[in-house]
Design an enzyme around this catalytic site. Structure first.
Site, PDB file in Angstrom:
ATOM      1  N   CYS A 124       3.617 -52.601 -35.137  1.00  0.00           N
ATOM      2  CA  CYS A 124       2.622 -53.318 -35.934  1.00  0.00           C
ATOM      3  C   CYS A 124       2.348 -52.546 -37.228  1.00  0.00           C
ATOM      4  O   CYS A 124       2.326 -53.118 -38.319  1.00  0.00           O
ATOM      5  CB  CYS A 124       1.345 -53.518 -35.125  1.00  0.00           C
ATOM      6  SG  CYS A 124       0.583 -51.992 -34.543  1.00  0.00           S
ATOM      7  N   SER A 155      -7.809 -53.521 -30.102  1.00  0.00           N
ATOM      8  CA  SER A 155      -6.548 -54.250 -30.230  1.00  0.00           C
ATOM      9  C   SER A 155      -5.344 -53.356 -29.971  1.00  0.00           C
ATOM     10  O   SER A 155      -4.238 -53.682 -30.369  1.00  0.00           O
ATOM     11  CB  SER A 155      -6.455 -54.976 -31.572  1.00  0.00           C
ATOM     12  OG  SER A 155      -6.470 -54.066 -32.604  1.00  0.00           O
ATOM     13  N   ALA A 156      -5.561 -52.232 -29.291  1.00  0.00           N
ATOM     14  CA  ALA A 156      -4.439 -51.406 -28.838  1.00  0.00           C
ATOM     15  C   ALA A 156      -4.284 -51.645 -27.342  1.00  0.00           C
ATOM     16  O   ALA A 156      -5.132 -51.244 -26.554  1.00  0.00           O
ATOM     17  CB  ALA A 156      -4.710 -49.931 -29.114  1.00  0.00           C
ATOM     18  N   PRO A 158      -2.522 -51.688 -23.408  1.00  0.00           N
ATOM     19  CA  PRO A 158      -2.154 -50.593 -22.497  1.00  0.00           C
ATOM     20  C   PRO A 158      -0.758 -50.035 -22.777  1.00  0.00           C
ATOM     21  O   PRO A 158      -0.527 -48.834 -22.604  1.00  0.00           O
ATOM     22  CB  PRO A 158      -2.234 -51.225 -21.101  1.00  0.00           C
ATOM     23  CG  PRO A 158      -2.401 -52.694 -21.300  1.00  0.00           C
ATOM     24  CD  PRO A 158      -2.892 -52.911 -22.693  1.00  0.00           C
ATOM     25  N   GLY A 159       0.156 -50.874 -23.225  1.00  0.00           N
ATOM     26  CA  GLY A 159       1.515 -50.391 -23.521  1.00  0.00           C
ATOM     27  C   GLY A 159       1.511 -49.385 -24.657  1.00  0.00           C
ATOM     28  O   GLY A 159       2.109 -48.313 -24.567  1.00  0.00           O
ATOM     29  N   THR A 160       0.798 -49.727 -25.737  1.00  0.00           N
ATOM     30  CA  THR A 160       0.691 -48.830 -26.888  1.00  0.00           C
ATOM     31  C   THR A 160       0.019 -47.525 -26.476  1.00  0.00           C
ATOM     32  O   THR A 160       0.449 -46.435 -26.854  1.00  0.00           O
ATOM     33  CB  THR A 160      -0.162 -49.484 -27.995  1.00  0.00           C
ATOM     34  OG1 THR A 160       0.428 -50.738 -28.323  1.00  0.00           O
ATOM     35  CG2 THR A 160      -0.236 -48.619 -29.240  1.00  0.00           C
ATOM     36  N   ARG A 161      -1.039 -47.644 -25.690  1.00  0.00           N
ATOM     37  CA  ARG A 161      -1.813 -46.465 -25.312  1.00  0.00           C
ATOM     38  C   ARG A 161      -1.023 -45.514 -24.428  1.00  0.00           C
ATOM     39  O   ARG A 161      -1.144 -44.302 -24.550  1.00  0.00           O
ATOM     40  CB  ARG A 161      -3.090 -46.905 -24.585  1.00  0.00           C
ATOM     41  CG  ARG A 161      -4.077 -47.549 -25.502  1.00  0.00           C
ATOM     42  CD  ARG A 161      -5.229 -48.145 -24.727  1.00  0.00           C
ATOM     43  NE  ARG A 161      -6.280 -48.521 -25.634  1.00  0.00           N
ATOM     44  CZ  ARG A 161      -7.182 -47.658 -26.122  1.00  0.00           C
ATOM     45  NH1 ARG A 161      -7.182 -46.408 -25.755  1.00  0.00           N
ATOM     46  NH2 ARG A 161      -8.087 -48.074 -26.981  1.00  0.00           N
TER      47      ARG A 161
END
Lengths: 290, 338
Positions: A124, A155-156, A158-161
């Protein structure tokens, strides 16, 4: 007029937002939503009258008429899906970090990648900043570029985190590969403020040729902003280009369209809007050929 | 006497105060001196953690991996420690730091974002490093929320949990409530990192150990971002009298601060107007020098920039928003003129 049939794999937040964008499309028909179990999202999509499958990529292949797929699952899943889709002659937009295919930033390299069967949508933050990096490097060159993406914690996903290194590493690579800088660095900050902040990004470029001057850089950046606004209307300059020595600084914000996700999630909106805008071009070609 | 473990961060948080300009010789002199004073942990990296060298946070004059190697060459007992802020540094960066001698890492996130540290804490443990979970800007959250976030870091495998008053905003009672809640709820030890923006660093660090914290961050001469950190040699005197044992050499620390560190300092570590405003408005301490630079560049009172940053709820790492705020303020000013 007939439309090109497309499928989305992964009915989560990203997949649902993509679906709403496809509803508005002139060239794309939302032909199938694919999940792997009878989830709440799948049930909701079915109730909206959209065909669904819980057979994942196999459901997409069994459909027979799908020409374009948006994969909004995970990197591991996309590695499994990619060869199957390719064999079936289906164009894949990879919204995971798998990066099987080349990085696509539509405003920069759509023309080069028009005939690729699998493209990766970077991140993103990459979609929001690399066009600006490119707008600077195309007129003044770039020894180094650095971006700071600030997104709302809300808007983050679980995958990004769980794998934030993937964001920094992938974005840094694409700053070089697509943005045209010799070296790249990416920083991401999650801000938990409530009400949530709109996605804000700062772009720094160390240019090679200072003689081109600020006006030429500003003109190039403004042109790029206009291009981006054609598919992300909420894309705006916050701080116009500043030149100090050989350093150019620009800051931008991305307000989402609010199709399915809240407007502060400009980060998710821009990556989806980029994928859809590219798919529109490919679909237009398919329709023309037929 | 209750044992307190001191983490020296002169070569990390102190790096902000010298605009990330430490040389190989300076690092060797400070690290060797700290090791000789029995420090258990010597933290060294860019102020914003490994790989923090950037336009956004300032470039390091000397590559930090070379600084790590230099420190490692003179340390005999202390653990050479690095800071890692997910979103800035990566596991790959940590591997490079370990290869140059780092044996401990502190993985720091904003107080509400602990889950982005899982990847790094798990990796660091697998790499055999002493690993610390570190929550920043804890004045922005109540004890219950901090406990919930701290438990995540504990579950990932952190060896102890550190909380930072990154804005130098808290009073001793704020520290006490947070430390006591953590000591009650967690199995692992608790640590505290202070900033002196309102002159409370020593008092807050004392409140922390009296509330059950067993790890304290400090720096020689208090060198650090904003008005600096807990002044190591002063803290040593305070806790010695208060009945705690750090195992450190009190006279040695005073001599090291005066003879070795002070000549390296760019300015004395006083509580200036800017620092006072950081503490008052609750703004991340390392913003300070960047705010002054932006104030000069845009012709804006740095205090106005700090207040606006506070209003916008900016978190650690958002140095880029200083430019944004300064620019918006100049636009507002020129609009008012017409």
């Amino acid at each position: 007029m007939s439309k090109v049939k497309v499928a989305i794999i992964g009915p989560g937040n990203i997949g649902s937002d993509l679906m709403f964008k496809i509803f508005r499309s002139e060239n794309l028909e939302m032909a199938l939503m694919a999940g792997i179990r009878e989830s709440d999202n799948i049930i909701r999509v079915r109730e909206m009258g959209v065909p669904v499958t819980i057979d994942g990529v196999h459901g997409v292949l069994a459909h027979g008429d799908i020409r374009i797929v948006f994969d909004a699952t995970s990197a591991a899943s996309h590695l499994d899906h990619a060869p199957l889709l390719k064999e079936a002659g289906i164009v894949a937009f990879d919204l995971t970090p798998a990066a099987v295919g080349p990085y696509l930033i539509p405003a920069v390299n759509m023309i080069d990648l028009k005939h690729e069967m699998n493209v990766n949508m970077v991140t993103c933050g990459g979609q929001a900043t690399i066009p600006i990096v490119y707008a600077v490097t195309r007129v003044a060159g770039g020894k180094y570029a650095e971006i700071v993406a600030c997104i709302s914690s809300y808007s983050a996903g679980p995958g990004t985190r769980a794998n934030i290194d993937e964001f920094t590493e992938t974005t840094a690579k694409a700053i070089v590969d697509v943005g045209g800088a010799d070296r790249g660095k990416a920083i991401i900050i999650l801000n938990p403020a409530d009400p949530p902040l709109i996605m804000t990004n700062t772009i720094y470029v160390q240019i090679k040729d200072t003689s081109v001057g600020l006006d030429a850089i500003t003109a190039s950046v403004n042109e790029m902003v206009a291009d981006l606004q054609s598919y992300v209307p909420g894309f705006q300059l916050r701080v116009p280009p500043m030149l100090e020595g050989d350093k150019v600084t620009v800051s931008v914000q991305v307000e989402g369209a609010g199709d399915y996700l809240p407007t502060y999630s400009g980060n998710l909106d821009i990556i989806n809007a980029a994928a859809i805008s590219a798919a529109e071009i490919i679909a237009a070609d398919i329709l023309r050929e037929e | 006497m209750k044992r307190i473990h001191v983490v020296d961060t002169t070569l990390r948080d102190g790096s902000h105060a010298v605009s990330h300009s430490y040389s190989i010789d300076q690092v060797k002199a400070v690290a060797a001196g700290l090791d000789a004073c029995n420090l258990e942990f010597i933290e060294l990296s860019h102020g914003d953690g490994i790989s923090g060298s950037s336009y956004n946070y300032g470039f390091s004059e000397v590559e930090e991996l070379d600084l790590l190697e230099a420190a490692n060459s003179v340390i005999h007992n202390a653990k050479l420690t690095v800071l890692l802020i997910p979103g800035i540094g990566t596991v790959e960066d940590l591997k490079a730091a370990q290869a140059r001698g780092a044996t401990a890492v502190r993985v720091a996130t904003h107080v509400t974002e602990a889950d982005i540290s899982q990847q790094h804490i798990v990796a660091a443990k697998e790499m055999g490093m002493f690993t610390v979970g570190f929550l920043m800007m804890v004045h922005m959250s109540e004890p219950e929320r901090i406990v919930e976030q701290a438990k995540l870091m504990e579950s990932y495998g952190a060896d102890y949990l550190n909380i930072a008053d990154s804005a130098g905003f808290m009073m001793p009672d704020d520290v006490k409530r947070r430390i006591e809640a953590l000591v009650d709820a967690l199995e692992i030890p608790i640590g505290f990192h202070a900033h002196n923006n309102l002159g409370m660093a020593i008092a807050n660090s004392l409140a922390a150990v009296q509330s059950g914290a067993t790890y304290i961050d400090a720096t020689l001469r208090g060198l650090g971002a904003g008005a600096g950190n807990t002044q190591l040699e002063v803290f040593q005197g305070v806790v010695q009298r208060a009945g705690f044992d750090t195992g450190l050499d009190f006279y040695g620390l005073m001599d090291l601060a005066e003879n070795v560190l002070e000549p390296m300092m760019h300015r004395s570590q006083t509580i200036g107007t800017g620092s006072t405003m950081l503490g008052y408005a609750g703004v991340y301490s390392s913003f300070l020098l960047h705010v002054f630079n932006a104030g000069i560049k845009f012709g804006i009172d740095p205090r106005d920039i700090l207040v606006e940053l506070g209003h916008r709820n900016m978190v650690g790492g958002q140095e880029d928003m200083i430019i944004d705020v300064a620019y918006q303020l100049t636009q507002k000013k020129s609009a008012e003129r017409y």
